[in-house]
Design an enzyme around this catalytic site. Structure first.
Site, PDB file in Angstrom:
ATOM      1  N   ASP A  35      12.545  52.520 -35.425  1.00  0.00           N
ATOM      2  CA  ASP A  35      11.721  53.380 -36.276  1.00  0.00           C
ATOM      3  C   ASP A  35      10.274  53.455 -35.773  1.00  0.00           C
ATOM      4  O   ASP A  35       9.385  53.931 -36.464  1.00  0.00           O
ATOM      5  CB  ASP A  35      11.772  52.898 -37.733  1.00  0.00           C
ATOM      6  CG  ASP A  35      11.266  51.480 -37.886  1.00  0.00           C
ATOM      7  OD1 ASP A  35      10.882  50.871 -36.865  1.00  0.00           O
ATOM      8  OD2 ASP A  35      11.266  50.963 -39.017  1.00  0.00           O
ATOM      9  N   HIS A 220       0.421  59.744  -7.798  1.00  0.00           N
ATOM     10  CA  HIS A 220       0.522  59.575  -9.257  1.00  0.00           C
ATOM     11  C   HIS A 220       0.610  58.098  -9.644  1.00  0.00           C
ATOM     12  O   HIS A 220       1.428  57.697 -10.453  1.00  0.00           O
ATOM     13  CB  HIS A 220       1.704  60.371  -9.820  1.00  0.00           C
ATOM     14  CG  HIS A 220       1.419  61.832  -9.927  1.00  0.00           C
ATOM     15  ND1 HIS A 220       2.351  62.760 -10.290  1.00  0.00           N
ATOM     16  CD2 HIS A 220       0.280  62.541  -9.717  1.00  0.00           C
ATOM     17  CE1 HIS A 220       1.810  63.971 -10.293  1.00  0.00           C
ATOM     18  NE2 HIS A 220       0.548  63.868  -9.949  1.00  0.00           N
ATOM     19  N   ASP A 237      -8.734  59.196 -12.017  1.00  0.00           N
ATOM     20  CA  ASP A 237      -8.293  60.556 -12.382  1.00  0.00           C
ATOM     21  C   ASP A 237      -7.838  60.488 -13.828  1.00  0.00           C
ATOM     22  O   ASP A 237      -6.739  60.038 -14.114  1.00  0.00           O
ATOM     23  CB  ASP A 237      -7.154  60.993 -11.448  1.00  0.00           C
ATOM     24  CG  ASP A 237      -6.623  62.393 -11.770  1.00  0.00           C
ATOM     25  OD1 ASP A 237      -6.979  62.961 -12.814  1.00  0.00           O
ATOM     26  OD2 ASP A 237      -5.822  62.910 -10.956  1.00  0.00           O
ATOM     27  N   ASP A 248      -9.543  67.267 -16.968  1.00  0.00           N
ATOM     28  CA  ASP A 248      -8.801  66.588 -15.890  1.00  0.00           C
ATOM     29  C   ASP A 248      -9.766  66.401 -14.729  1.00  0.00           C
ATOM     30  O   ASP A 248      -9.949  67.296 -13.916  1.00  0.00           O
ATOM     31  CB  ASP A 248      -7.604  67.471 -15.491  1.00  0.00           C
ATOM     32  CG  ASP A 248      -6.833  66.926 -14.291  1.00  0.00           C
ATOM     33  OD1 ASP A 248      -7.127  65.799 -13.852  1.00  0.00           O
ATOM     34  OD2 ASP A 248      -5.956  67.653 -13.798  1.00  0.00           O
ATOM     35  N   HIS A 327      -0.981  67.435  -1.372  1.00  0.00           N
ATOM     36  CA  HIS A 327      -0.757  68.089  -2.676  1.00  0.00           C
ATOM     37  C   HIS A 327      -1.546  69.388  -2.753  1.00  0.00           C
ATOM     38  O   HIS A 327      -2.322  69.713  -1.859  1.00  0.00           O
ATOM     39  CB  HIS A 327      -1.142  67.144  -3.827  1.00  0.00           C
ATOM     40  CG  HIS A 327      -2.594  66.729  -3.817  1.00  0.00           C
ATOM     41  ND1 HIS A 327      -3.625  67.573  -4.158  1.00  0.00           N
ATOM     42  CD2 HIS A 327      -3.181  65.548  -3.490  1.00  0.00           C
ATOM     43  CE1 HIS A 327      -4.776  66.929  -4.059  1.00  0.00           C
ATOM     44  NE2 HIS A 327      -4.538  65.696  -3.645  1.00  0.00           N
ATOM     45  N   HIS A 331      -4.881  73.535 -10.122  1.00  0.00           N
ATOM     46  CA  HIS A 331      -3.894  74.082 -11.055  1.00  0.00           C
ATOM     47  C   HIS A 331      -4.617  74.656 -12.259  1.00  0.00           C
ATOM     48  O   HIS A 331      -5.806  74.394 -12.469  1.00  0.00           O
ATOM     49  CB  HIS A 331      -2.923  72.980 -11.498  1.00  0.00           C
ATOM     50  CG  HIS A 331      -3.599  71.718 -11.991  1.00  0.00           C
ATOM     51  ND1 HIS A 331      -4.063  71.575 -13.269  1.00  0.00           N
ATOM     52  CD2 HIS A 331      -3.927  70.564 -11.341  1.00  0.00           C
ATOM     53  CE1 HIS A 331      -4.613  70.374 -13.399  1.00  0.00           C
ATOM     54  NE2 HIS A 331      -4.563  69.743 -12.248  1.00  0.00           N
ATOM     55  N   HIS A 338      -1.271  70.466 -16.468  1.00  0.00           N
ATOM     56  CA  HIS A 338      -0.782  71.432 -15.490  1.00  0.00           C
ATOM     57  C   HIS A 338      -0.317  72.625 -16.309  1.00  0.00           C
ATOM     58  O   HIS A 338       0.831  72.706 -16.721  1.00  0.00           O
ATOM     59  CB  HIS A 338       0.351  70.839 -14.643  1.00  0.00           C
ATOM     60  CG  HIS A 338      -0.101  69.669 -13.819  1.00  0.00           C
ATOM     61  ND1 HIS A 338       0.726  68.659 -13.408  1.00  0.00           N
ATOM     62  CD2 HIS A 338      -1.334  69.352 -13.328  1.00  0.00           C
ATOM     63  CE1 HIS A 338       0.029  67.784 -12.691  1.00  0.00           C
ATOM     64  NE2 HIS A 338      -1.220  68.179 -12.646  1.00  0.00           N
ATOM     65  N   GLU A 373      -9.314  70.258  -6.685  1.00  0.00           N
ATOM     66  CA  GLU A 373      -9.195  68.824  -6.452  1.00  0.00           C
ATOM     67  C   GLU A 373      -8.669  68.476  -5.065  1.00  0.00           C
ATOM     68  O   GLU A 373      -7.551  68.004  -4.912  1.00  0.00           O
ATOM     69  CB  GLU A 373      -8.300  68.172  -7.520  1.00  0.00           C
ATOM     70  CG  GLU A 373      -6.975  68.877  -7.772  1.00  0.00           C
ATOM     71  CD  GLU A 373      -6.143  68.132  -8.823  1.00  0.00           C
ATOM     72  OE1 GLU A 373      -5.989  66.913  -8.688  1.00  0.00           O
ATOM     73  OE2 GLU A 373      -5.664  68.773  -9.760  1.00  0.00           O
ATOM     74  N   TYR A 377      -6.034  61.330   2.028  1.00  0.00           N
ATOM     75  CA  TYR A 377      -5.312  60.068   1.824  1.00  0.00           C
ATOM     76  C   TYR A 377      -4.755  59.579   3.149  1.00  0.00           C
ATOM     77  O   TYR A 377      -4.427  60.376   4.031  1.00  0.00           O
ATOM     78  CB  TYR A 377      -4.135  60.262   0.853  1.00  0.00           C
ATOM     79  CG  TYR A 377      -4.509  61.049  -0.370  1.00  0.00           C
ATOM     80  CD1 TYR A 377      -4.957  60.416  -1.528  1.00  0.00           C
ATOM     81  CD2 TYR A 377      -4.447  62.447  -0.362  1.00  0.00           C
ATOM     82  CE1 TYR A 377      -5.322  61.152  -2.646  1.00  0.00           C
ATOM     83  CE2 TYR A 377      -4.810  63.183  -1.470  1.00  0.00           C
ATOM     84  CZ  TYR A 377      -5.259  62.541  -2.611  1.00  0.00           C
ATOM     85  OH  TYR A 377      -5.629  63.270  -3.707  1.00  0.00           O
ATOM     86  N   ARG A 411     -10.069  61.446  -3.842  1.00  0.00           N
ATOM     87  CA  ARG A 411      -9.870  62.764  -4.457  1.00  0.00           C
ATOM     88  C   ARG A 411     -11.090  63.011  -5.336  1.00  0.00           C
ATOM     89  O   ARG A 411     -11.595  62.072  -5.968  1.00  0.00           O
ATOM     90  CB  ARG A 411      -8.573  62.793  -5.284  1.00  0.00           C
ATOM     91  CG  ARG A 411      -8.310  64.134  -5.971  1.00  0.00           C
ATOM     92  CD  ARG A 411      -6.870  64.293  -6.507  1.00  0.00           C
ATOM     93  NE  ARG A 411      -6.508  63.344  -7.538  1.00  0.00           N
ATOM     94  CZ  ARG A 411      -5.723  62.289  -7.361  1.00  0.00           C
ATOM     95  NH1 ARG A 411      -5.206  62.050  -6.168  1.00  0.00           N
ATOM     96  NH2 ARG A 411      -5.466  61.466  -8.342  1.00  0.00           N
ATOM     97  N   GLU A 413     -12.400  65.938  -8.220  1.00  0.00           N
ATOM     98  CA  GLU A 413     -11.833  67.050  -8.999  1.00  0.00           C
ATOM     99  C   GLU A 413     -12.786  67.517 -10.084  1.00  0.00           C
ATOM    100  O   GLU A 413     -13.222  66.726 -10.921  1.00  0.00           O
ATOM    101  CB  GLU A 413     -10.520  66.579  -9.659  1.00  0.00           C
ATOM    102  CG  GLU A 413      -9.881  67.603 -10.572  1.00  0.00           C
ATOM    103  CD  GLU A 413      -8.555  67.117 -11.154  1.00  0.00           C
ATOM    104  OE1 GLU A 413      -8.380  65.878 -11.302  1.00  0.00           O
ATOM    105  OE2 GLU A 413      -7.712  67.962 -11.475  1.00  0.00           O
TER     106      GLU A 413
END
Ligand SMILES: [Mn+2]
Length: 442
Positions: A35, A220, A237, A248, A327, A331, A338, A373, A377, A411, A413
């Site tokens: 529950d 990710h 991120d 984001d 990548h 987006h 996204h 972004e 890497y 990265r 962004e």
């Protein structure tokens, strides 16, 4: 704002008298057979049209008349005991402003009174419910119609996105000044989420990435449980969510507050990719153009550092950029991180390394909200096979690159609203090396 959204959707059905729209909102979901309730999140299309942020509601729209019927769950006294106050239909009508309010168990009667020729739905569950009641569901148009509406943000939506960005900006600045080598990544996540929650934003729009060292090369990464080392770069991120609308943002900076020479060189290439693409973000530009521009700047930077060899054009053709930037450049952003609408009907993904994962392929228009972004890497799973592949290895300075396999990644962004003559940047977190180091010094 929700009235404006319903009108926008209804306008797409102007040539379809007799067609109506049925969407059920989200229900509460539980952890397996227990529950324990997961935090409630309204389904984005339903939220877009109603603003209702509680479970078990549904709506009927009659596009040709503009009539908005809201259906609320019938709650009994025990619900009030366990879950909270039960509002009357009049109170709900005041709160959400539908033309008509019904209980969800009255859907059959409502459909009988409307006598629709067909009922447009977005999923199998709603289609089954409509069929069960003896009407013809149509699942062919509505999801695309909603995506078309949601791609261009209304003024109310832009205001929510600005609010989300403002809080995410504050949270990013907070973490940036709090980080010290020896802290666990999850402490930094706690600071980010505490800052958002304290500002009234209790839900995150996605699972944040709090990655130090090599973890930053996992696109990710969500482990968020490593101890940050003295010489690590730290990649954050994460965003904030305002009434369902997402921010984001990504920043990458040195755990000890000062970029070393090797970090600085790679960082400046990534920042140049970001700044150049942002400078070009305006109506009429295509996301893939920006992606390729960023890819080219990466290669030019790597040529200067001696990490790759050859001419930029041949490196582009051999997709060498995708080994380091695998990548998409960005987006759409909105109710979903996204967000919908990246690929309208008839537009396919580009089958090319790197660009394959671009989440939006269309001309930018005023009112669209996008992320930019770029990333760089050093991912062993991509580079090690490339070192062994003569077609790729001939462009790579393998010896130097081997020394970067523990580097992690960078990265950066920002979030942009595309305007008539350019863009509005919603992100305000230090991003030049000088500004980052100054902010970290306090
Ligand atoms: Mn993003």
């Amino acid at each position: 704002m929700f009235n404006e959204h319903r009108t926008r959707l209804a306008s797409l059905y102007a040539d379809k008298p007799g067609h109506i729209i049925y969407i059920s909102g989200a229900a509460v979901s539980h952890r397996y057979n227990t529950d324990f309730e997961y935090p409630f999140r309204q389904e984005s299309n339903f939220l877009y049209l109603t603003g209702v942020q509680e479970p078990d509601f549904a709506l009927i729209l009659v596009p040709i008349t503009g009539a908005y019927h809201l259906l609320s769950p019938r709650r009994d006294a025990m619900f009030a005991v366990w879950m909270g106050f039960v509002r009357t239909q009049d109170q709900l009508k005041q709160a959400y402003n539908p033309d008509h309010i019904h209980f969800t168990d009255e859907l059959g009667d409502l459909l009988a009174s409307l006598k629709p020729e067909s009922v447009h739905v977005i999923n199998d569950t709603d289609a089954a419910r409509v069929s069960e009641l003896g009407y013809t569901p149509d699942q062919s148009i509505l999801a695309d119609a909603l995506a078309w509406c949601r791609v261009i943000k209304s003024d109310g939506e832009k205001a929510e996105l600005r609010k989300a960005a403002n809080v995410a900006n504050i949270a990013h600045r907070e973490v940036m000044k709090s980080i010290r080598p020896g802290m666990n990544e999850c402490e930094l996540q706690a600071i980010h989420e505490f800052t958002c929650t304290r500002s009234g934003m209790r839900h995150q729009p996605y699972s944040g990435i709090f990655a130090s060292g090599k973890g930053a090369a996992v696109l990710h990464y969500v482990d968020n449980n490593r101890v940050v080392d003295e010489n690590d770069l730290f990649l954050l991120d994460a965003g904030a969510e305002s009434n369902g609308y997402a921010a984001d943002i990504t920043r990458t900076y040195p755990a000890n507050g000062v970029f070393n020479e090797r970090q600085a060189a790679i960082y400046d290439i990534c920042l140049n990719m970001l700044d150049s693409c942002i400078a070009d973000a305006r109506p009429g530009v295509e996301m893939e153009e920006l992606h390729l521009k960023a890819a080219r700047l990466l290669l030019e930077g790597f040529l200067d550092l001696g990490l790759v060899r050859g001419e930029v054009d041949e490196l582009m053709e051999a997709n060498i950029f995708a080994l380091f930037f695998p990548h998409g450049l960005g987006h759409f952003l909105g109710l979903d991180t996204h967000d919908v609408g990246g690929y309208p009907k008839g537009v396919d993904r580009i089958d090319r390394p790197g660009l394959r994962y671009l989440r939006a392929r269309r001309l930018l228009e005023p009112g669209m909200v996008i992320t930019i972004e770029p990333g760089i890497y050093f991912i062993p799973a991509l580079l090690e096979p490339a070192f062994e592949n003569p077609e790729q290895a001939r462009f790579l300075n393998v010896e130097s690159l081997r020394g970067y396999l523990d580097f992690g990644g960078i990265r950066i962004e920002d979030n942009l609203i595309i305007t008539e003559d350019g863009h509005e940047n919603l992100t305000d977190v230090p991003k030049s090396r000088a500004d980052i180091e100054a902010w970290m010094r306090g």
